[in-house]
Design an enzyme around this catalytic site. Structure first.
Site, PDB file in Angstrom:
ATOM      1  CE1 TYR A 292      39.814  33.315  43.805  1.00  0.00           C
ATOM      2  CE2 TYR A 292      38.814  31.642  45.204  1.00  0.00           C
ATOM      3  CZ  TYR A 292      39.927  32.360  44.795  1.00  0.00           C
ATOM      4  OH  TYR A 292      41.157  32.100  45.367  1.00  0.00           O
TER       5      TYR A 292
ATOM      6  CE  LYS B 120      42.197  31.239  42.074  1.00  0.00           C
ATOM      7  NZ  LYS B 120      43.609  31.455  41.688  1.00  0.00           N
TER       8      LYS B 120
HETATM    9  P1  NAD Z   1      46.254  38.894  47.088  1.00  0.00           P
HETATM   10  O1  NAD Z   1      44.988  39.580  46.705  1.00  0.00           O
HETATM   11  O2  NAD Z   1      47.030  39.412  48.253  1.00  0.00           O
HETATM   12  O3  NAD Z   1      47.235  38.826  45.834  1.00  0.00           O
HETATM   13  C1  NAD Z   1      46.782  38.669  44.518  1.00  0.00           C
HETATM   14  C2  NAD Z   1      47.833  39.207  43.567  1.00  0.00           C
HETATM   15  O4  NAD Z   1      47.321  39.134  42.230  1.00  0.00           O
HETATM   16  C3  NAD Z   1      48.171  40.681  43.837  1.00  0.00           C
HETATM   17  O5  NAD Z   1      49.567  40.844  43.862  1.00  0.00           O
HETATM   18  C4  NAD Z   1      47.583  41.394  42.636  1.00  0.00           C
HETATM   19  O6  NAD Z   1      48.306  42.533  42.234  1.00  0.00           O
HETATM   20  C5  NAD Z   1      47.650  40.328  41.554  1.00  0.00           C
HETATM   21  N1  NAD Z   1      46.716  40.629  40.482  1.00  0.00           N
HETATM   22  C6  NAD Z   1      45.371  40.785  40.562  1.00  0.00           C
HETATM   23  N2  NAD Z   1      44.878  41.137  39.353  1.00  0.00           N
HETATM   24  C7  NAD Z   1      45.916  41.175  38.486  1.00  0.00           C
HETATM   25  C8  NAD Z   1      46.041  41.478  37.106  1.00  0.00           C
HETATM   26  N3  NAD Z   1      44.995  41.797  36.330  1.00  0.00           N
HETATM   27  N4  NAD Z   1      47.266  41.442  36.541  1.00  0.00           N
HETATM   28  C9  NAD Z   1      48.335  41.125  37.300  1.00  0.00           C
HETATM   29  N5  NAD Z   1      48.297  40.817  38.608  1.00  0.00           N
HETATM   30  C10 NAD Z   1      47.090  40.865  39.194  1.00  0.00           C
HETATM   31  O7  NAD Z   1      45.857  37.394  47.310  1.00  0.00           O
HETATM   32  P2  NAD Z   1      46.622  36.113  47.896  1.00  0.00           P
HETATM   33  O8  NAD Z   1      45.829  35.622  49.020  1.00  0.00           O
HETATM   34  O9  NAD Z   1      48.073  36.368  48.066  1.00  0.00           O
HETATM   35  O10 NAD Z   1      46.364  35.099  46.679  1.00  0.00           O
HETATM   36  C11 NAD Z   1      47.391  34.559  45.865  1.00  0.00           C
HETATM   37  C12 NAD Z   1      46.832  33.368  45.128  1.00  0.00           C
HETATM   38  O11 NAD Z   1      46.384  32.385  46.074  1.00  0.00           O
HETATM   39  C13 NAD Z   1      45.618  33.662  44.253  1.00  0.00           C
HETATM   40  O12 NAD Z   1      45.684  32.873  43.089  1.00  0.00           O
HETATM   41  C14 NAD Z   1      44.455  33.233  45.109  1.00  0.00           C
HETATM   42  O13 NAD Z   1      43.316  32.924  44.332  1.00  0.00           O
HETATM   43  C15 NAD Z   1      45.052  32.015  45.776  1.00  0.00           C
HETATM   44  N6  NAD Z   1      44.387  31.604  47.011  1.00  0.00           N
HETATM   45  C16 NAD Z   1      44.339  32.421  48.097  1.00  0.00           C
HETATM   46  C17 NAD Z   1      43.704  31.963  49.252  1.00  0.00           C
HETATM   47  C18 NAD Z   1      43.594  32.803  50.479  1.00  0.00           C
HETATM   48  O14 NAD Z   1      42.871  32.390  51.411  1.00  0.00           O
HETATM   49  N7  NAD Z   1      44.266  33.936  50.586  1.00  0.00           N
HETATM   50  C19 NAD Z   1      43.124  30.691  49.277  1.00  0.00           C
HETATM   51  C20 NAD Z   1      43.186  29.892  48.153  1.00  0.00           C
HETATM   52  C21 NAD Z   1      43.827  30.356  47.029  1.00  0.00           C
END
Ligand code: NAD
Length: 246
Positions: A154, A158
């Protein structure tokens, strides 16, 4: 109200993407809500936003599949017009000791988090370049900057998002397309459902602002980067993380 613009947000059925879609819609953008498997959740957001008089649509695709991404972009352009803003938010997390990661798991993380982003950028850019106007916001992670133990795949994916952002910004800047990156700290969403409570409390305690981030915190940063207020900002990485430095 600002001139209406069209935005495509990947992974908008839940979490950060859902809040980004909501904020853009309420700020006057035409919003394409992309989902992968949860058409039902995308539909509830669609209903909510339509009820508030917003112009929106839902569109499904596996972003790891280039042909599905092409179909998604064509569907959005046909229904809502040229895509002015792309928010590459969809991603998957992965937790494992490094020496236990299988080839398939490693490839899958990169297929979604990096190749998916590549396909989305490649599909929307011709229109943005032709119109000499566009903004792409890629969602990375604080772990893409600092690295996280047991999240090598991951974190590496990123970090690749940051490299892609910086290089693409240089390449398409002359066409008036801006490319920036948001690298959130720890945000309270489903993605952290597998992280144990104690670890989350520890991360909160390490955060100077003494709380986990919300999807809204990230949505506001993304909206700013898409706005005319950020018209001289490109190739940058902004990390809304409450001051967390690890
Ligand atoms: P989440 O798991 O709730 O959402 C992820 C989304 O990606 C979901 O809607 C899912 O359907 C979609 N997805 C996954 N695989 C897919 C595929 N093959 N095709 C199409 N869509 C796909 O996570 P989140 O926390 O809302 O994360 C959103 C973004 O923020 C991500 O890029 C994540 O890496 C980043 N992020 C999150 C955090 C955190 O702490 N939550 C921290 C840093 C970065």
């Amino acid at each position: 109200m600002a001139e209406l613009k069209t935005v495509l947000i990947t992974g908008a059925s839940r979490g950060i993407g859902r809040e980004v879609a909501r904020l853009f819609a309420l700020s006057g953008y035409r919003v394409a809500i992309h989902y992968h498997e949860r058409a039902d959740l995308a539909q509830t957001l669609y209903d909510e936003l339509m009820g508030k008089g917003c112009e929106t649509m839902t569109v499904g695709a596996d972003i790891a599949d280039a042909s599905q991404v092409c179909g998604m972009v064509a569907a959005v352009e046909e229904r809502l017009g040229g895509i002015d803003v792309l928010v590459n938010n969809a991603a998957i997390s992965h937790y494992k000791l490094f020496d236990e990661i299988t080839d398939e798991e490693w490839k899958n993380v990169f297929a979604v988090n990096v190749e998916g982003m590549f396909y989305c950028c490649r599909s929307v850019l011709p229109g943005m370049i032709r119109r000499k106007n566009g903004a792409i916001i890629n969602i990375s992670s604080i772990w893409g900057i600092t690295g996280a133990s047991c999240e090598t795949a991951y974190s590496a994916s990123k970090a690749a998002v940051i490299g892609l952002t910086r290089a693409l910004a240089k390449e398409v800047g002359p066409s008036d397309v801006r490319v920036n990156c948001v690298a959130p700290g720890v945000i309270d969403t489903d993605m952290n459902a597998l992280v144990d409570e104690e670890a989350l409390l520890e991360l909160k305690a390490l955060t100077p602002l003494n709380r986990l981030g919300t999807a809204r915190d990230i949505a506001q940063t993304v909206l700013f980067l898409a706005s005319p207020a950020a018209s001289f900002i490109t190739g940058q990485v902004i990390s809304p993380n409450g001051g967390l430095v690890i």
